[in-house]
Design a protein around this motif. Structure first.
Motif, PDB file in Angstrom:
ATOM      1  N   ASP A  63     -15.509 -17.671 -34.743  1.00 13.19           N
ATOM      2  CA  ASP A  63     -14.904 -18.655 -35.633  1.00 13.19           C
ATOM      3  C   ASP A  63     -15.296 -20.046 -35.155  1.00 13.19           C
ATOM      4  O   ASP A  63     -15.080 -20.390 -33.997  1.00 13.19           O
ATOM      5  CB  ASP A  63     -13.375 -18.499 -35.630  1.00 13.19           C
ATOM      6  CG  ASP A  63     -12.707 -19.451 -36.629  1.00 13.19           C
ATOM      7  OD1 ASP A  63     -13.356 -19.798 -37.616  1.00 13.19           O
ATOM      8  OD2 ASP A  63     -11.548 -19.808 -36.401  1.00 13.19           O
ATOM      9  N   VAL A  64     -15.869 -20.833 -36.057  1.00  6.62           N
ATOM     10  CA  VAL A  64     -16.245 -22.212 -35.760  1.00  6.62           C
ATOM     11  C   VAL A  64     -15.345 -23.125 -36.568  1.00  6.62           C
ATOM     12  O   VAL A  64     -15.399 -23.118 -37.802  1.00  6.62           O
ATOM     13  CB  VAL A  64     -17.726 -22.480 -36.080  1.00  6.62           C
ATOM     14  CG1 VAL A  64     -18.080 -23.927 -35.774  1.00  6.62           C
ATOM     15  CG2 VAL A  64     -18.616 -21.520 -35.313  1.00  6.62           C
ATOM     16  N   ALA A  92     -12.483 -38.078 -32.435  1.00  6.48           N
ATOM     17  CA  ALA A  92     -13.878 -37.924 -32.862  1.00  6.48           C
ATOM     18  C   ALA A  92     -14.026 -36.648 -33.676  1.00  6.48           C
ATOM     19  O   ALA A  92     -13.110 -35.841 -33.777  1.00  6.48           O
ATOM     20  CB  ALA A  92     -14.791 -37.876 -31.643  1.00  6.48           C
ATOM     21  N   ASP A  93     -15.221 -36.505 -34.275  1.00  6.05           N
ATOM     22  CA  ASP A  93     -15.514 -35.251 -34.957  1.00  6.05           C
ATOM     23  C   ASP A  93     -15.652 -34.159 -33.898  1.00  6.05           C
ATOM     24  O   ASP A  93     -16.470 -34.264 -32.997  1.00  6.05           O
ATOM     25  CB  ASP A  93     -16.826 -35.371 -35.749  1.00  6.05           C
ATOM     26  CG  ASP A  93     -16.644 -36.215 -36.995  1.00  6.05           C
ATOM     27  OD1 ASP A  93     -15.490 -36.516 -37.310  1.00  6.05           O
ATOM     28  OD2 ASP A  93     -17.648 -36.581 -37.617  1.00  6.05           O
ATOM     29  N   VAL A  94     -14.859 -33.134 -34.021  1.00  9.93           N
ATOM     30  CA  VAL A  94     -14.793 -32.108 -32.996  1.00  9.93           C
ATOM     31  C   VAL A  94     -15.065 -30.740 -33.589  1.00  9.93           C
ATOM     32  O   VAL A  94     -14.615 -30.437 -34.684  1.00  9.93           O
ATOM     33  CB  VAL A  94     -13.395 -32.098 -32.329  1.00  9.93           C
ATOM     34  CG1 VAL A  94     -13.316 -30.994 -31.295  1.00  9.93           C
ATOM     35  CG2 VAL A  94     -13.107 -33.442 -31.702  1.00  9.93           C
ATOM     36  N   LYS A 153     -12.287 -19.499 -25.913  1.00 11.83           N
ATOM     37  CA  LYS A 153     -12.113 -20.696 -26.726  1.00 11.83           C
ATOM     38  C   LYS A 153     -12.851 -21.857 -26.066  1.00 11.83           C
ATOM     39  O   LYS A 153     -12.620 -22.156 -24.895  1.00 11.83           O
ATOM     40  CB  LYS A 153     -10.633 -21.039 -26.881  1.00 11.83           C
ATOM     41  CG  LYS A 153      -9.817 -19.953 -27.577  1.00 11.83           C
ATOM     42  CD  LYS A 153      -8.351 -20.346 -27.683  1.00 11.83           C
ATOM     43  CE  LYS A 153      -7.540 -19.262 -28.382  1.00 11.83           C
ATOM     44  NZ  LYS A 153      -6.105 -19.631 -28.490  1.00 11.83           N
ATOM     45  N   ILE A 154     -13.731 -22.512 -26.836  1.00 12.55           N
ATOM     46  CA  ILE A 154     -14.530 -23.603 -26.296  1.00 12.55           C
ATOM     47  C   ILE A 154     -14.391 -24.830 -27.190  1.00 12.55           C
ATOM     48  O   ILE A 154     -14.891 -24.838 -28.314  1.00 12.55           O
ATOM     49  CB  ILE A 154     -16.024 -23.221 -26.206  1.00 12.55           C
ATOM     50  CG1 ILE A 154     -16.213 -21.834 -25.591  1.00 12.55           C
ATOM     51  CG2 ILE A 154     -16.797 -24.268 -25.418  1.00 12.55           C
ATOM     52  CD1 ILE A 154     -17.629 -21.332 -25.634  1.00 12.55           C
ATOM     53  N   PRO A 155     -13.747 -25.901 -26.715  1.00  7.80           N
ATOM     54  CA  PRO A 155     -13.735 -27.152 -27.479  1.00  7.80           C
ATOM     55  C   PRO A 155     -15.055 -27.874 -27.282  1.00  7.80           C
ATOM     56  O   PRO A 155     -15.541 -28.013 -26.154  1.00  7.80           O
ATOM     57  CB  PRO A 155     -12.579 -27.934 -26.852  1.00  7.80           C
ATOM     58  CG  PRO A 155     -12.497 -27.417 -25.461  1.00  7.80           C
ATOM     59  CD  PRO A 155     -12.944 -25.990 -25.491  1.00  7.80           C
ATOM     60  N   MET A 156     -15.681 -28.322 -28.378  1.00 10.47           N
ATOM     61  CA  MET A 156     -17.002 -28.938 -28.269  1.00 10.47           C
ATOM     62  C   MET A 156     -17.164 -30.052 -29.275  1.00 10.47           C
ATOM     63  O   MET A 156     -16.570 -30.033 -30.350  1.00 10.47           O
ATOM     64  CB  MET A 156     -18.107 -27.895 -28.519  1.00 10.47           C
ATOM     65  CG  MET A 156     -18.192 -26.804 -27.483  1.00 10.47           C
ATOM     66  SD  MET A 156     -19.582 -25.722 -27.828  1.00 10.47           S
ATOM     67  CE  MET A 156     -20.934 -26.862 -27.583  1.00 10.47           C
ATOM     68  N   TYR A 157     -18.013 -31.013 -28.921  1.00  2.08           N
ATOM     69  CA  TYR A 157     -18.430 -32.023 -29.876  1.00  2.08           C
ATOM     70  C   TYR A 157     -19.443 -31.420 -30.834  1.00  2.08           C
ATOM     71  O   TYR A 157     -20.222 -30.545 -30.476  1.00  2.08           O
ATOM     72  CB  TYR A 157     -19.065 -33.218 -29.167  1.00  2.08           C
ATOM     73  CG  TYR A 157     -18.066 -34.113 -28.500  1.00  2.08           C
ATOM     74  CD1 TYR A 157     -17.238 -34.927 -29.260  1.00  2.08           C
ATOM     75  CD2 TYR A 157     -17.935 -34.129 -27.121  1.00  2.08           C
ATOM     76  CE1 TYR A 157     -16.314 -35.746 -28.651  1.00  2.08           C
ATOM     77  CE2 TYR A 157     -17.011 -34.941 -26.502  1.00  2.08           C
ATOM     78  CZ  TYR A 157     -16.205 -35.752 -27.280  1.00  2.08           C
ATOM     79  OH  TYR A 157     -15.281 -36.559 -26.676  1.00  2.08           O
ATOM     80  N   ALA A 162     -22.139 -32.615 -31.885  1.00  4.61           N
ATOM     81  CA  ALA A 162     -23.511 -32.853 -31.454  1.00  4.61           C
ATOM     82  C   ALA A 162     -23.997 -31.799 -30.464  1.00  4.61           C
ATOM     83  O   ALA A 162     -25.191 -31.536 -30.350  1.00  4.61           O
ATOM     84  CB  ALA A 162     -23.628 -34.241 -30.826  1.00  4.61           C
ATOM     85  N   ASN A 163     -23.061 -31.178 -29.732  1.00  2.52           N
ATOM     86  CA  ASN A 163     -23.431 -30.191 -28.717  1.00  2.52           C
ATOM     87  C   ASN A 163     -23.337 -28.756 -29.221  1.00  2.52           C
ATOM     88  O   ASN A 163     -23.616 -27.826 -28.480  1.00  2.52           O
ATOM     89  CB  ASN A 163     -22.524 -30.341 -27.489  1.00  2.52           C
ATOM     90  CG  ASN A 163     -22.684 -31.691 -26.835  1.00  2.52           C
ATOM     91  OD1 ASN A 163     -23.748 -32.275 -26.884  1.00  2.52           O
ATOM     92  ND2 ASN A 163     -21.615 -32.189 -26.238  1.00  2.52           N
ATOM     93  N   LEU A 164     -22.925 -28.585 -30.451  1.00  2.00           N
ATOM     94  CA  LEU A 164     -22.673 -27.243 -30.955  1.00  2.00           C
ATOM     95  C   LEU A 164     -23.947 -26.565 -31.431  1.00  2.00           C
ATOM     96  O   LEU A 164     -24.666 -27.084 -32.271  1.00  2.00           O
ATOM     97  CB  LEU A 164     -21.677 -27.289 -32.116  1.00  2.00           C
ATOM     98  CG  LEU A 164     -21.273 -25.908 -32.627  1.00  2.00           C
ATOM     99  CD1 LEU A 164     -20.180 -25.349 -31.732  1.00  2.00           C
ATOM    100  CD2 LEU A 164     -20.788 -25.963 -34.053  1.00  2.00           C
ATOM    101  N   ASN A 165     -24.240 -25.430 -30.853  1.00  2.00           N
ATOM    102  CA  ASN A 165     -25.340 -24.583 -31.289  1.00  2.00           C
ATOM    103  C   ASN A 165     -24.817 -23.148 -31.212  1.00  2.00           C
ATOM    104  O   ASN A 165     -24.899 -22.503 -30.167  1.00  2.00           O
ATOM    105  CB  ASN A 165     -26.570 -24.775 -30.401  1.00  2.00           C
ATOM    106  CG  ASN A 165     -27.775 -23.994 -30.891  1.00  2.00           C
ATOM    107  OD1 ASN A 165     -27.641 -22.924 -31.479  1.00  2.00           O
ATOM    108  ND2 ASN A 165     -28.959 -24.526 -30.652  1.00  2.00           N
ATOM    109  N   ILE A 166     -24.264 -22.679 -32.310  1.00  2.00           N
ATOM    110  CA  ILE A 166     -23.577 -21.394 -32.298  1.00  2.00           C
ATOM    111  C   ILE A 166     -24.497 -20.258 -31.925  1.00  2.00           C
ATOM    112  O   ILE A 166     -24.094 -19.317 -31.223  1.00  2.00           O
ATOM    113  CB  ILE A 166     -22.893 -21.118 -33.671  1.00  2.00           C
ATOM    114  CG1 ILE A 166     -22.015 -19.863 -33.586  1.00  2.00           C
ATOM    115  CG2 ILE A 166     -23.903 -21.057 -34.788  1.00  2.00           C
ATOM    116  CD1 ILE A 166     -20.878 -19.963 -32.610  1.00  2.00           C
ATOM    117  N   ASP A 167     -25.770 -20.321 -32.332  1.00  2.00           N
ATOM    118  CA  ASP A 167     -26.707 -19.247 -31.980  1.00  2.00           C
ATOM    119  C   ASP A 167     -26.921 -19.179 -30.473  1.00  2.00           C
ATOM    120  O   ASP A 167     -26.970 -18.099 -29.886  1.00  2.00           O
ATOM    121  CB  ASP A 167     -28.047 -19.465 -32.694  1.00  2.00           C
ATOM    122  CG  ASP A 167     -27.939 -19.250 -34.197  1.00  2.00           C
ATOM    123  OD1 ASP A 167     -27.041 -18.495 -34.614  1.00  2.00           O
ATOM    124  OD2 ASP A 167     -28.741 -19.842 -34.947  1.00  2.00           O
TER     125      ASP A 167
END
Length: 260
Positions: free
Chosen positions: A252-253, A50-52, A103-107, A109-114
Protein backbone atom coordinates in the motif's frame (compact mmCIF):
# COMPACT_ATOMS: atom_id res chain seq x y z
CA UNK A 1 -18.60 36.64 58.83
CA UNK A 2 -16.08 33.90 58.53
CA UNK A 3 -17.27 31.03 56.27
CA UNK A 4 -15.17 27.93 57.00
CA UNK A 5 -16.67 25.91 54.11
CA UNK A 6 -15.95 28.59 51.53
CA UNK A 7 -12.44 29.09 52.83
CA UNK A 8 -11.77 25.36 52.74
CA UNK A 9 -13.16 25.10 49.21
CA UNK A 10 -11.02 28.00 48.04
CA UNK A 11 -7.97 26.32 49.53
CA UNK A 12 -8.73 23.07 47.67
CA UNK A 13 -9.20 24.95 44.39
CA UNK A 14 -5.90 26.74 44.87
CA UNK A 15 -4.09 23.46 45.59
CA UNK A 16 -5.58 21.81 42.51
CA UNK A 17 -4.57 24.80 40.39
CA UNK A 18 -1.00 24.62 41.65
CA UNK A 19 -0.80 20.88 40.95
CA UNK A 20 -2.14 21.37 37.43
CA UNK A 21 0.44 24.06 36.75
CA UNK A 22 3.19 21.76 38.00
CA UNK A 23 2.07 18.80 35.88
CA UNK A 24 1.72 20.99 32.79
CA UNK A 25 4.99 22.80 33.29
CA UNK A 26 7.22 19.77 33.96
CA UNK A 27 6.56 18.12 30.55
CA UNK A 28 7.41 21.40 28.85
CA UNK A 29 10.73 21.48 30.63
CA UNK A 30 11.47 17.84 29.85
CA UNK A 31 10.50 18.37 26.23
CA UNK A 32 13.05 21.16 25.95
CA UNK A 33 15.85 19.08 27.41
CA UNK A 34 15.13 15.72 25.72
CA UNK A 35 16.99 15.87 22.41
CA UNK A 36 15.64 12.57 21.07
CA UNK A 37 12.03 13.63 21.56
CA UNK A 38 12.78 16.95 19.91
CA UNK A 39 14.28 15.21 16.88
CA UNK A 40 11.32 12.88 16.50
CA UNK A 41 8.86 15.75 16.81
CA UNK A 42 10.81 17.73 14.23
CA UNK A 43 10.73 14.80 11.83
CA UNK A 44 7.00 14.30 12.32
CA UNK A 45 6.36 18.01 11.71
CA UNK A 46 8.52 17.81 8.60
CA UNK A 47 6.44 14.96 7.24
CA UNK A 48 3.23 16.83 7.95
CA UNK A 49 4.43 20.03 6.28
CA UNK A 50 5.54 18.45 3.00
CA UNK A 51 4.28 16.06 0.37
CA UNK A 52 4.78 12.69 2.01
CA UNK A 53 4.52 9.15 0.79
CA UNK A 54 4.49 6.15 3.04
CA UNK A 55 4.78 2.50 2.12
CA UNK A 56 3.12 -0.36 3.99
CA UNK A 57 4.16 -3.91 3.14
CA UNK A 58 2.70 -7.03 4.69
CA UNK A 59 4.53 -10.32 4.20
CA UNK A 60 2.99 -13.65 5.18
CA UNK A 61 5.14 -16.34 6.76
CA UNK A 62 4.85 -19.40 4.54
CA UNK A 63 6.77 -21.80 6.78
CA UNK A 64 4.59 -24.32 8.60
CA UNK A 65 7.03 -24.55 11.49
CA UNK A 66 9.30 -21.82 12.83
CA UNK A 67 10.66 -20.62 16.14
CA UNK A 68 10.41 -17.34 18.01
CA UNK A 69 14.10 -16.83 17.27
CA UNK A 70 13.39 -17.15 13.53
CA UNK A 71 10.77 -14.41 13.78
CA UNK A 72 13.02 -12.13 15.84
CA UNK A 73 15.89 -12.62 13.41
CA UNK A 74 13.65 -11.86 10.42
CA UNK A 75 12.27 -8.72 12.08
CA UNK A 76 15.80 -7.51 12.82
CA UNK A 77 16.86 -8.03 9.20
CA UNK A 78 13.76 -6.24 7.93
CA UNK A 79 14.37 -3.35 10.33
CA UNK A 80 17.87 -2.90 8.95
CA UNK A 81 16.52 -2.97 5.42
CA UNK A 82 13.91 -0.38 6.43
CA UNK A 83 16.71 1.84 7.73
CA UNK A 84 18.05 2.07 4.18
CA UNK A 85 15.08 4.38 3.49
CA UNK A 86 14.05 5.80 6.86
CA UNK A 87 15.17 5.47 10.47
CA UNK A 88 11.57 6.16 11.48
CA UNK A 89 10.25 2.97 9.88
CA UNK A 90 8.45 0.27 11.82
CA UNK A 91 8.55 -3.53 11.58
CA UNK A 92 6.52 -5.91 13.72
CA UNK A 93 5.08 -9.43 13.84
CA UNK A 94 1.31 -9.93 13.77
CA UNK A 95 0.87 -13.29 15.47
CA UNK A 96 -2.86 -13.70 14.75
CA UNK A 97 -2.23 -13.82 10.99
CA UNK A 98 1.44 -14.93 10.85
CA UNK A 99 2.42 -11.69 9.10
CA UNK A 100 5.42 -9.39 9.15
CA UNK A 101 4.26 -5.77 8.81
CA UNK A 102 6.63 -3.09 7.47
CA UNK A 103 5.86 0.64 7.52
CA UNK A 104 8.19 3.17 5.89
CA UNK A 105 7.52 6.94 5.95
CA UNK A 106 9.14 8.51 2.89
CA UNK A 107 9.32 11.69 0.88
CA UNK A 108 7.80 11.49 -2.58
CA UNK A 109 11.17 12.30 -4.14
CA UNK A 110 12.74 9.20 -2.56
CA UNK A 111 9.93 6.80 -3.33
CA UNK A 112 10.66 4.00 -5.77
CA UNK A 113 8.20 1.23 -5.02
CA UNK A 114 9.81 -1.23 -7.43
CA UNK A 115 13.19 -0.82 -5.77
CA UNK A 116 11.65 -1.09 -2.30
CA UNK A 117 9.86 -4.31 -3.21
CA UNK A 118 13.05 -5.67 -4.77
CA UNK A 119 14.96 -4.99 -1.56
CA UNK A 120 12.43 -6.67 0.72
CA UNK A 121 11.69 -9.68 -1.48
CA UNK A 122 15.30 -10.87 -1.33
CA UNK A 123 16.12 -13.93 0.72
CA UNK A 124 19.77 -12.87 0.79
CA UNK A 125 21.74 -16.13 0.58
CA UNK A 126 24.99 -16.35 -1.36
CA UNK A 127 28.06 -18.53 -1.69
CA UNK A 128 31.37 -18.37 -3.53
CA UNK A 129 33.06 -21.13 -5.53
CA UNK A 130 36.65 -21.35 -6.67
CA UNK A 131 37.76 -22.82 -10.01
CA UNK A 132 37.99 -26.41 -8.81
CA UNK A 133 34.59 -26.54 -7.14
CA UNK A 134 32.93 -24.65 -9.98
CA UNK A 135 34.18 -27.32 -12.41
CA UNK A 136 32.95 -30.03 -10.04
CA UNK A 137 29.51 -28.41 -9.88
CA UNK A 138 29.28 -28.16 -13.67
CA UNK A 139 30.12 -31.84 -13.90
CA UNK A 140 27.26 -32.68 -11.53
CA UNK A 141 29.50 -33.63 -8.63
CA UNK A 142 29.38 -32.56 -4.98
CA UNK A 143 31.09 -29.23 -4.50
CA UNK A 144 32.30 -27.31 -1.48
CA UNK A 145 31.68 -23.58 -1.20
CA UNK A 146 34.71 -21.47 -0.46
CA UNK A 147 32.58 -19.04 1.56
CA UNK A 148 28.98 -18.04 2.29
CA UNK A 149 26.95 -15.64 4.47
CA UNK A 150 28.41 -17.06 7.67
CA UNK A 151 31.97 -16.18 6.62
CA UNK A 152 31.35 -12.55 5.69
CA UNK A 153 33.19 -9.70 7.41
CA UNK A 154 32.48 -6.70 5.16
CA UNK A 155 30.72 -5.69 1.94
CA UNK A 156 31.41 -2.73 -0.33
CA UNK A 157 29.65 -1.63 -3.52
CA UNK A 158 31.56 0.45 -6.08
CA UNK A 159 30.68 2.03 -9.39
CA UNK A 160 33.88 3.08 -11.13
CA UNK A 161 35.26 3.58 -14.60
CA UNK A 162 36.97 0.48 -15.95
CA UNK A 163 40.62 1.03 -16.83
CA UNK A 164 40.39 -0.83 -20.12
CA UNK A 165 37.25 0.81 -21.53
CA UNK A 166 36.71 3.93 -19.44
CA UNK A 167 33.05 2.94 -19.06
CA UNK A 168 31.35 2.76 -15.67
CA UNK A 169 31.54 -0.67 -14.10
CA UNK A 170 29.89 -2.03 -10.96
CA UNK A 171 31.77 -3.99 -8.33
CA UNK A 172 30.90 -5.83 -5.13
CA UNK A 173 33.85 -6.39 -2.80
CA UNK A 174 33.37 -9.20 -0.28
CA UNK A 175 35.81 -9.50 2.61
CA UNK A 176 35.78 -12.74 4.57
CA UNK A 177 36.77 -13.94 8.02
CA UNK A 178 40.12 -15.30 9.14
CA UNK A 179 39.37 -18.91 8.19
CA UNK A 180 38.48 -18.04 4.58
CA UNK A 181 41.38 -15.57 4.40
CA UNK A 182 43.75 -18.42 5.24
CA UNK A 183 42.27 -20.63 2.51
CA UNK A 184 42.44 -17.83 -0.04
CA UNK A 185 46.05 -17.07 0.86
CA UNK A 186 47.04 -20.70 0.46
CA UNK A 187 45.00 -21.25 -2.71
CA UNK A 188 46.36 -18.19 -4.53
CA UNK A 189 50.00 -18.69 -3.49
CA UNK A 190 50.81 -21.16 -6.26
CA UNK A 191 48.77 -20.05 -9.24
CA UNK A 192 49.18 -17.65 -12.13
CA UNK A 193 45.53 -16.63 -11.88
CA UNK A 194 42.36 -17.66 -10.11
CA UNK A 195 38.68 -17.25 -10.88
CA UNK A 196 35.94 -16.96 -8.31
CA UNK A 197 32.21 -17.30 -8.89
CA UNK A 198 29.47 -15.53 -6.96
CA UNK A 199 26.20 -17.44 -6.58
CA UNK A 200 23.17 -15.60 -5.25
CA UNK A 201 19.99 -17.53 -4.44
CA UNK A 202 21.51 -20.51 -6.23
CA UNK A 203 22.22 -18.60 -9.47
CA UNK A 204 25.58 -17.60 -10.90
CA UNK A 205 25.43 -13.79 -10.90
CA UNK A 206 29.03 -12.57 -11.08
CA UNK A 207 32.68 -13.54 -11.08
CA UNK A 208 36.03 -12.35 -9.85
CA UNK A 209 39.61 -12.85 -10.98
CA UNK A 210 42.99 -12.32 -9.40
CA UNK A 211 46.54 -12.71 -10.68
CA UNK A 212 48.15 -12.10 -7.31
CA UNK A 213 48.01 -13.80 -3.95
CA UNK A 214 45.02 -12.78 -1.80
CA UNK A 215 46.23 -11.99 1.71
CA UNK A 216 43.46 -9.70 2.99
CA UNK A 217 40.49 -12.03 2.50
CA UNK A 218 38.86 -9.77 -0.11
CA UNK A 219 37.47 -10.85 -3.49
CA UNK A 220 36.32 -8.30 -6.04
CA UNK A 221 33.30 -9.39 -8.09
CA UNK A 222 32.02 -7.86 -11.31
CA UNK A 223 30.62 -8.93 -14.72
CA UNK A 224 27.21 -9.36 -13.14
CA UNK A 225 24.88 -11.67 -15.01
CA UNK A 226 21.12 -11.58 -14.61
CA UNK A 227 21.47 -9.50 -11.46
CA UNK A 228 19.16 -6.54 -11.09
CA UNK A 229 20.61 -3.64 -9.09
CA UNK A 230 23.94 -4.94 -7.72
CA UNK A 231 23.98 -2.02 -5.26
CA UNK A 232 20.77 -3.27 -3.65
CA UNK A 233 22.07 -6.84 -3.54
CA UNK A 234 25.27 -5.63 -1.87
CA UNK A 235 23.10 -3.98 0.79
CA UNK A 236 21.09 -7.19 1.25
CA UNK A 237 24.26 -9.28 1.60
CA UNK A 238 25.72 -6.79 4.10
CA UNK A 239 22.61 -6.90 6.32
CA UNK A 240 22.29 -10.68 6.15
CA UNK A 241 19.74 -13.24 4.97
CA UNK A 242 16.13 -13.75 6.06
CA UNK A 243 15.54 -17.08 7.80
CA UNK A 244 11.82 -17.35 7.05
CA UNK A 245 10.08 -17.87 3.72
CA UNK A 246 7.85 -14.86 3.07
CA UNK A 247 5.32 -13.96 0.41
CA UNK A 248 3.96 -10.48 -0.28
CA UNK A 249 0.39 -10.25 1.01
CA UNK A 250 -0.25 -6.52 0.68
CA UNK A 251 1.47 -3.41 -0.61
CA UNK A 252 0.00 0.00 0.00
CA UNK A 253 1.40 3.37 -1.06
CA UNK A 254 -0.23 6.31 0.71
CA UNK A 255 0.26 9.83 -0.57
CA UNK A 256 -0.63 12.68 1.74
CA UNK A 257 -0.38 16.29 0.55
CA UNK A 258 0.04 19.13 2.97
CA UNK A 259 -3.26 20.65 3.89
CA UNK A 260 -5.25 17.61 2.78
Amino acid sequence: MFDGKKNKLSGIKAAVSILLCIFLFIPLLSGCTNIEDAEITEAEDKYQDADVEGVVLIYHIDDEEYTEEDVESTIQVMKERTNVYSKYGEVYYKKSTDDIVIKIPMYAANLNIDRILYLFEQKGNFYVLDDDNYSTMQGGGRFLALADNNDLSAVRYRNESALDSGMAKEYIDLTFNEAVTGRLKEYTAHTDGSNYYLFYEGRLVGDGYTRTQITNGKIEFTNFKDLKEPETIAEVIRIGPVKLNLSLKLQDVNHQKSGS
